[in-house]
Scaffold this active site. Structure first.
Site, short mmCIF file in Angstrom:
data_model
loop_
_atom_site.label_atom_id
_atom_site.label_comp_id
_atom_site.label_asym_id
_atom_site.label_seq_id
_atom_site.Cartn_x
_atom_site.Cartn_y
_atom_site.Cartn_z
N HIS A 110 -55.71 -23.80 15.71
CA HIS A 110 -56.39 -23.90 16.99
C HIS A 110 -57.27 -22.70 17.22
O HIS A 110 -56.79 -21.57 17.18
CB HIS A 110 -55.32 -23.98 18.09
CG HIS A 110 -55.82 -24.50 19.38
ND1 HIS A 110 -56.66 -23.78 20.18
CD2 HIS A 110 -55.62 -25.67 20.01
CE1 HIS A 110 -56.93 -24.48 21.26
NE2 HIS A 110 -56.31 -25.64 21.19
N LYS A 165 -67.45 -33.36 25.16
CA LYS A 165 -68.51 -32.36 25.36
C LYS A 165 -69.88 -33.04 25.35
O LYS A 165 -70.80 -32.61 26.04
CB LYS A 165 -68.43 -31.28 24.28
CG LYS A 165 -69.42 -30.13 24.48
CD LYS A 165 -69.07 -28.95 23.62
CE LYS A 165 -69.38 -29.24 22.16
NZ LYS A 165 -70.83 -29.21 21.87
#
Length: 910
Positions: free
Chosen positions: A156, A562
């Site tokens: 991550h 996004k």
């Protein structure tokens, strides 16, 4: 007292009684932390933290405006050292509160079990539902026979936890978990003394890394969850299924997956070396676990042949053992297990180059495969069953056998992932066609570093499959799949490195499933077309049939969000799934091709997060069919799997939801009126979202100034860069830091923006139809899981957002008019979204349908608010230092600790 008021009062009393143990645990941990701060930092530091806590609680919970102003004045007067001390205190409190909440969740689940109450997401409730619907146990077992359920742990870019911190917190969690069983004052005092030691360790342990996280660090972090959770809890999950399906074989359908070490997309630090290292470390974790369990079995199976006979096969296994100790001459199980241990130790050395911790006899005769190891264990099992010792199978041998079935010598299936443009660049160098069996590389030619690196990864994959088994590597994921050629390029690279043998027109067999990843809105809309074109190519269908008839397709939640915003992302994902399911239905029926959707979900709702149970049940009809993979990322891995019992419940939920979605899910699609409404809302939401993010002048400047994105990029919290290219364009920014940054400043924009405008436009699109359209939206919430789950997640995001706090971050934007203009637009849309949600659901209070989560958030926020205030203050000082002025490392560290604390407090931020 009126009946409704009395009912509310009773409910409040019940809730208080239910939460009393949680409150007690938080107070205990808070008191110990306070004592440690007083001891380590001094009384003044403790009193400062306590004063800030009191003001924040008064401001947040009691709406005391004077307290708010006093808090603001106090925080702005703090020195850097004072600020860092306060940030550490509130950050560690967030960590300790998480531990207490996790313990309370386990406690509450156990209480429900004792009452015989079956909760949604539990296997017990799912089997009850299946029985009520007339689904027979044989049907369930048959479904599991062909099922494939796999959570995939990924690295991550905003992972903020150090392993040292995780280890200390596991120790604290274990001690807190022991308190309910303590009966005497002396026991409780001993426990509290140990807690004080571990909290002291936590306070004196550096929270941040001084160097950037490496891929090796990320691998080790993920592997730390296996000994405590996965290796022990997955066999328990299978045991529960076996109990629910007595007399029926439960196939090994549940597998763990991994990306760390094989995910090269945008990460130059991942190569053939990290792939080999990841495979070896995974094997080492599995084998060391087996060695420990075999050693313990040897202690437990002390059966003497003088007292209980064994089968001939068992006797032969004992005789093959190199153990010649006369003290064990009449103990065939121990002799056999000594031999098994020696073979496992030799296997460990051969596969990983490391040594076992203990040796009764020298390591020798390594196992060729995990199946051979399992076969030896089955001999022991059969002998115990045949000679009245079945009771000795269940405690350790049965879980060990199931672990070997599921984890093998590879532990988890490691995926390869790379961007399509990188594959394309390598193939361009090779300059040949796929229908040519000869290798394309020219001996002696100096290929580019990219080509050499990529080909080396595929060669390492071939070696890894031979060494650790075919299950070690099964998938090659292509990020940014935009055309069918992106899939063919990966087939060519497999052919070039021996992973594909033969040619498409003459019996080709490929080892790695070619997995397209559709991420943007445009890519999702083309997903079905690309897959249809791929399967129309001569030889492709036959090749996939020969390789096992499996086709994974990955869909990306982060980049689509996004790109198009919250609602449009979810809607386009839904549409893509429906189209892919329809396309593959005849392929499944006529050619035996299995479609498996791989959901690239993150922690935040803006990245597909939210409860997994609801998310799986909200999938379109016909898209699960017992097949699902989904990513688990960042803080979500810690919150789901750090505690073994919570980990098992989360794994159980994945299986329960998959069974329900497969066997109970309606086969008909949603009504046309629902689909038309969603499409119309999506169009309006997309326009509103893109108008702000991509069409508002100065928006990128605002984002980089009003969020901690710059500081996140500098923080040593991931091996992968925060941006794909060295630009400030939103398009080039990775979706995870984008979402993480909005969460930090408490706007959480990716999880809701555009919905309010879209509902407003939908309701007023046609004069005189508002009432009918609103009624339709309300019916969609009641009858359509997709829409209901979407609104539930939206509700949670709005409850965690705080635009009043977000306004503090406007101080960081130099262009004040730009800041006010964009914030005003965000604020107006937040209000529209809030009002739209209230209108559709009828619930004016956020999380009205989830009071326990609402209470948890309400009690947590007063301890988070100071972290946001201090983060803004430190970022202001950090960014406005004079040219040439040396960076104050303490100042920088304070910012980074605040990022850690806010992430820990919000929990699903990544």
């Amino acid at each position: 007292m009126p009946r409704t008021a009395a009912k509310r009062a009773t409910t409040a009393v019940d809730a208080a009684a239910h939460n009393r143990p949680l409150v007690d645990d938080i107070r205990l941990l808070g008191r110990i932390l306070g004592d440690v701060i007083r001891e380590q930092e001094g009384r003044e530091a403790f009193e400062l933290v306590e004063r800030i806590r009191q003001l924040s609680v008064a401001y947040r919970l009691k709406r005391d405006a004077d307290a708010g102003r006093a808090l603001d004045r106090l925080l702005k007067r703090l020195s850097v050292d004072q600020t860092v001390s306060v940030i550490r205190a509130f950050t560690y409190f967030s960590h300790l509160a998480n531990i207490a909440e996790d313990r309370h969740q386990v406690r509450a689940l156990a209480a429900q079990d004792r009452r015989g109450r079956k909760l949604d997401g539990s296997l017990a409730r799912t089997f009850e539902r299946l029985a009520d619907a007339g689904v027979r146990p044989d049907d369930i077992a048959r479904t599991l026979q062909h099922a494939y359920v796999s959570p995939v742990l990924t690295a991550h870019p905003t992972e903020v936890q150090r392993k040292s911190i995780l280890d200390a917190e596991r120790a604290i969690a274990e001690l807190v978990g022991q308190r309910d069983a303590l009966r005497t004052d002396a026991e409780r005092a001993d426990n509290e003394q140990l807690l004080r030691a571990r909290v002291t360790q936590l306070w004196q342990t550096r929270m941040l890394r001084y160097t950037r996280l490496t891929v090796t660090d990320e691998i080790e972090n993920a592997l730390s969850y296996y000994p405590t959770t996965f290796l022990r809890q997955v066999p328990r999950l299978y045991r529960d299924l076996e109990r629910a399906l007595p007399g029926r074989e439960v196939a090994p359908f549940f597998r763990m997956g991994a990306w760390i070490g094989g995910d090269r997309d945008g990460n130059p630090n991942v190569d053939a070396g990290t792939l080999r290292m990841a495979l070896a470390r995974q094997a080492e974790v599995a084998l060391r676990f087996y060695l420990t369990e075999v050693h313990e079995l040897g202690a437990e199976l002390s059966t003497s042949q003088l007292l209980a006979p064994v089968t001939p096969a068992m006797l032969a296994l004992a005789e093959r053992s190199p153990d010649r100790n006369p003290h064990r001459a009449d103990e065939p199980y121990r002799r056999a297990l000594t031999g098994i241990y020696a073979r496992l130790a030799a296997t460990l050395h051969e596969l990983t180059g490391t040594e076992a911790l203990r040796h009764a006899v020298a390591p020798q005769d390594p196992y060729a495969s995990a199946d051979d190891f399992l076969a030896d264990l089955r001999v022991i099992e059969a002998s115990l069953h045949h000679h009245h010792a079945s009771a000795l199978v269940a405690p350790r041998l049965a879980p060990l056998m199931r672990a070997v079935q599921v984890f093998g010598f590879h532990l988890a299936t490691l995926d390869l992932r790379q961007s399509s443009d990188q594959h394309e660049a390598v193939v361009a160098e090779l300059l040949r066609l796929l229908d040519d069996a000869r290798p394309l590389r020219v001996i002696g030619h100096a290929y580019s570093a990219l080509a050499q690196r990529e080909l080396a990864v595929f060669e390492a994959a071939l070696e890894g499959r031979r060494r650790y088994g075919a299950a070690a590597l099964r998938h090659c994921i292509i990020s940014h799949t935009e055309d069918v050629s992106d899939l063919l390029e990966v087939l060519l690279l497999q052919k070039e490195t021996g992973l594909l043998r033969g040619t498409l027109d003459a019996g080709a067999v490929n080892d790695l499933i070619v997995v397209p990843l559709f991420e943007t809105i445009a890519d999702l809309r083309r997903a079905e077309t690309i897959m249809r074109e791929f399967y129309a190519l001569p030889g492709v269908l036959a090749m996939i049939q020969r390789a096992g008839g499996e086709q994974d397709v990955m869909i990306g939640y982060s980049d689509s969000n996004k790109d198009g915003g919250f609602f449009t992302s979810n809607w386009e994902l839904y549409r893509a799934e429906v189209a892919l399911a329809a396309m593959f239905e005849p392929l499944a029926r006529e050619h035996g091709i299995t479609l498996r959707l791989f959901h690239g979900r993150g922690g935040t709702v803006g990245r597909g997060g939210g409860p997994s149970y609801d998310a799986i049940l909200a999938q379109p009809p016909g898209t699960v069919n017992g097949q699902i993979r989904l990513t688990e990322q960042g803080e979500v891995i810690h919150s789901k799997y750090a505690h073994p019992e919570i980990g098992r419940r989360n794994l159980e939920t994945l299986v329960a939801a998959t069974l329900e979605a497969t066997l109970l899910h309606p086969t008909k699609s949603a009504p046309r009126s629902f689909l038309d409404a969603a499409a119309e809302i999506s169009d309006a939401s997309l326009r509103a979202y893109r108008a702000l993010v991509y069409e508002t002048p100065g928006f990128a400047d605002f984002f980089f100034a009003a969020t901690p994105i710059r500081e996140i990029a500098e923080l040593n919290i991931g091996s992968r860069p925060a941006s794909r290219k060295a630009t400030r364009a939103i398009e080039d920014l990775r979706a995870i830091p984008w979402s993480f940054s909005w969460g930090q400043c408490r706007v959480a924009l990716p999880g809701w923006y555009g919905f309010g405008s879209a509902i407003d436009a939908y309701l007023h699109a046609r004069p005189g139809e508002r009432a009918r359209r609103l009624a339709l939206l309300k019916r969609m919430v009641r009858q359509w899981p997709f829409f209901r789950t979407l609104l539930a997640n939206l509700d949670m995001v709005l409850a965690k957002s705080d635009l009043r706090l977000a306004q503090r971050y406007l101080e960081l934007v130099d262009d004040k008019r730009l800041a006010q203009r964009i914030h005003a637009a965000i604020e107006a849309e937040w209000q529209r979204t809030h009002d739209a949600l209230t209108l559709i659901t009828g619930q004016r209070q956020r999380l009205a349908s989830n009071p326990s989560l609402r209470r948890a958030i309400e009690h947590r926020l007063p301890y988070l608010d100071p972290l946001n205030h201090l983060q803004v203050e430190l970022m202001r000082r950090y960014r406005h230092r004079r040219d040439g002025e040396t960076v104050n490392e303490r100042l920088q560290r304070g910012i980074h600790i605040s990022i850690n604390g806010i992430a820990a407090g919000l929990r699903n931020t990544g």
